[in-house]
Motif scaffolding. Structure first.
Motif, PDB file in Angstrom:
ATOM      1  N   GLY A 325       0.563  -1.249   0.164  1.00 49.89           N
ATOM      2  CA  GLY A 325       0.248   0.037  -0.102  1.00 49.89           C
ATOM      3  C   GLY A 325       0.643   1.158  -0.280  1.00 49.89           C
ATOM      4  O   GLY A 325       0.043   2.464  -0.042  1.00 49.89           O
ATOM      5  N   VAL A 326       2.606   1.127   0.232  1.00 50.34           N
ATOM      6  CA  VAL A 326       3.100   2.286   0.104  1.00 50.34           C
ATOM      7  C   VAL A 326       3.225   3.264  -0.936  1.00 50.34           C
ATOM      8  O   VAL A 326       3.250   2.549  -2.135  1.00 50.34           O
ATOM      9  N   GLY A 327       2.538   4.368  -1.494  1.00 51.58           N
ATOM     10  CA  GLY A 327       3.186   5.253  -2.188  1.00 51.58           C
ATOM     11  C   GLY A 327       1.196   5.812  -2.691  1.00 51.58           C
ATOM     12  O   GLY A 327       1.333   6.245  -2.548  1.00 51.58           O
ATOM     13  N   GLY A 328       0.334   4.880  -2.391  1.00 51.77           N
ATOM     14  CA  GLY A 328      -0.962   5.403  -2.801  1.00 51.77           C
ATOM     15  C   GLY A 328      -1.856   6.157  -1.593  1.00 51.77           C
ATOM     16  O   GLY A 328      -1.368   6.462  -0.502  1.00 51.77           O
ATOM     17  N   ALA A 329      -3.026   6.050  -1.850  1.00 47.41           N
ATOM     18  CA  ALA A 329      -3.192   6.545  -0.347  1.00 47.41           C
ATOM     19  C   ALA A 329      -3.885   6.211   0.834  1.00 47.41           C
ATOM     20  O   ALA A 329      -4.264   6.837   1.794  1.00 47.41           O
ATOM     21  N   GLY A 330      -3.211   5.086   0.688  1.00 47.41           N
ATOM     22  CA  GLY A 330      -2.807   4.407   2.154  1.00 47.41           C
ATOM     23  C   GLY A 330      -1.915   5.306   3.051  1.00 47.41           C
ATOM     24  O   GLY A 330      -1.052   5.505   2.533  1.00 47.41           O
ATOM     25  N   THR A 331      -2.627   5.357   4.134  1.00 56.89           N
ATOM     26  CA  THR A 331      -1.047   5.939   5.425  1.00 56.89           C
ATOM     27  C   THR A 331      -1.001   4.741   6.786  1.00 56.89           C
ATOM     28  O   THR A 331      -1.983   4.332   7.493  1.00 56.89           O
ATOM     29  N   GLY A 332       0.639   5.282   7.387  1.00 53.52           N
ATOM     30  CA  GLY A 332      -0.237   5.014   8.169  1.00 53.52           C
ATOM     31  C   GLY A 332      -0.036   2.971   8.869  1.00 53.52           C
ATOM     32  O   GLY A 332      -0.133   2.481   8.240  1.00 53.52           O
ATOM     33  N   ILE A 333      -1.743   2.981   9.712  1.00 53.41           N
ATOM     34  CA  ILE A 333      -1.421   1.382   9.773  1.00 53.41           C
ATOM     35  C   ILE A 333      -2.197   0.999   8.611  1.00 53.41           C
ATOM     36  O   ILE A 333      -2.460  -1.082   8.530  1.00 53.41           O
TER      37      ILE A 333
END
Length: 393
Positions: A325-333
């Protein structure tokens, strides 16, 4: 003293199985269970007995005999009880002997040898299987999945394993073993618990106050990016609180192996360009054509050449986005840092840090399209997005 200790271990092992059955009952894997079932003939109606009875929704029943060591003197008694239970009531379909996960190797070898005599039909046996605590769960899961269509089985197995990981990591019994307050032979899938915490970099010398685990992870927020909202890559969030009250958060993507290619990612071509920061105009055009046509075999030779020429340098970042998920809309957890992989064939749990997993995919998946570890396709309406299929290693 030795006998008292043996009895205590036996009670704790039975207690662990009852805790597991309570959880399976809550999840509706089983219809009911009861302790110390008895049966008999008119002469003595409670002559034969086992530790536990499990009933499923199709009215099939299993009997479980718990033990913490190879039952040399008692095995024929278990066979006698099994024979009569099945003769008196034909709803009893399986009889299992269940031992703890972490008993001595010598004891496991004795169990396995007797199990082989049953499987090879070297003896007459009304005991159907001898399994570890961990194996019991998966046998019940297989029975539960019999009623489901094959198209749903993999998704249900994945979700079920997420729930099991939450139960394992939240278990106070496992935490007591870690903190040396309880015998390590008796635990709630303690080998998995130990393997995961060790991979987190936590030492056995570190005293843990509590662990909180959940598979309730917030969805991606569509307001924070132009990239569409969706499911995060994290399946399980783990919060570890140490004795000094310091906290650490770990995120896990939970997978079960499959020999097939499975959908791992789906976004519009604009999202691919934005997240990967693609600069080459021929590659942008080629990916747009791939989205429009839906398959690599349908696009022009010029576009195939452009993808082969320019796209490989983005593959590592693409894997990190698609799996973590790194780089997309997801952050942190919402982004996965660790990967637990349960191998159905070998019944083995492996855990990787994301860097290990990315390198494994890059080095071992050689039969993707465009010399990548992915297959490129679409689902839903053609021309709306590109779907990536990948392998679970």
């Amino acid at each position: 003293m030795i006998k008292d200790l043996r009895n205590l271990r036996g009670e704790m092992h039975s207690n662990m199985i009852e805790i597991l059955l309570e959880k399976l009952l809550d999840k509706k894997y089983i219809k009911s269970f009861k302790k110390k079932p008895r049966i008999g003939y008119p002469l003595k109606k409670q002559q034969f007995y086992f530790s536990l009875e499990v009933e499923f929704y199709d009215d099939e029943k299993w009997l479980i005999q718990t033990t913490t060591s190879y039952p040399r003197e008692r095995i024929n008694g278990y066979q006698w009880n099994a024979l009569n239970f099945k003769k008196i009531d034909q709803s009893y379909k399986k009889v299992l002997i269940v031992y703890p996960d972490m008993i001595k190797e010598k004891e496991i070898d004795l169990f396995e040898k007797y199990k082989m005599t049953i499987e090879n039909q070297e003896i007459f046996s009304k005991i159907d299987n001898i399994v570890s605590f961990t194996e019991l769960y998966f046998l019940v899961e297989e029975k539960w999945l019999e009623k489901e269509k094959s198209s749903k089985v993999k998704a249900l197995q994945g979700t079920a394993f997420e729930n099991l990981l939450v139960d394992i990591l939240s278990s106070k019994y496992n935490l007591d073993i870690w903190n040396r307050k309880m015998d390590k032979e008796i635990g709630f899938y303690f080998p998995y618990f130990y393997k995961i915490l060790s991979k987190f970099g936590i030492s056995l010398s570190e005293n843990i106050l509590k662990i909180e685990a959940t598979n309730i992870v917030p969805n991606l927020n569509k307001n924070e990016s132009k990239i569409r909202a969706g499911k995060p890559k994290t399946d399980v969030i783990v919060k570890v609180v140490f004795k000094d009250l310091k906290e650490k958060i770990f995120t896990i993507s939970s997978k079960r192996t499959s020999s097939d290619w499975v959908a791992v990612h789906q976004y519009s071509v604009n999202s691919f360009i934005e997240v990967l920061k693609i600069q080459e105009e021929p590659l942008k055009y080629a990916l747009g054509e791939l989205q429009e046509k839906g398959a690599p075999t349908q696009i022009s030779e010029e576009s195939r050449n452009a993808i082969n020429k320019y796209f490989p340098k983005y593959y590592e970042k693409l894997i990190e986005w698609a799996y973590c998920g790194v780089g997309g809309a997801g952050t942190g957890i919402q982004n996965a840092e660790f990967f637990t992989v349960y191998k159905n064939e070998t019944k083995e749990l492996i855990i990787y840090h994301k860097e290990e997993y990315i390198n494994k995919i890059l080095n071992e998946v050689k039969n993707g399209q465009f010399n990548s570890p992915f297959q490129f396709t679409y689902t839903g309406e053609r021309g709306k997005s590109i779907q990536l299929k990948g392998r679970v290693l």
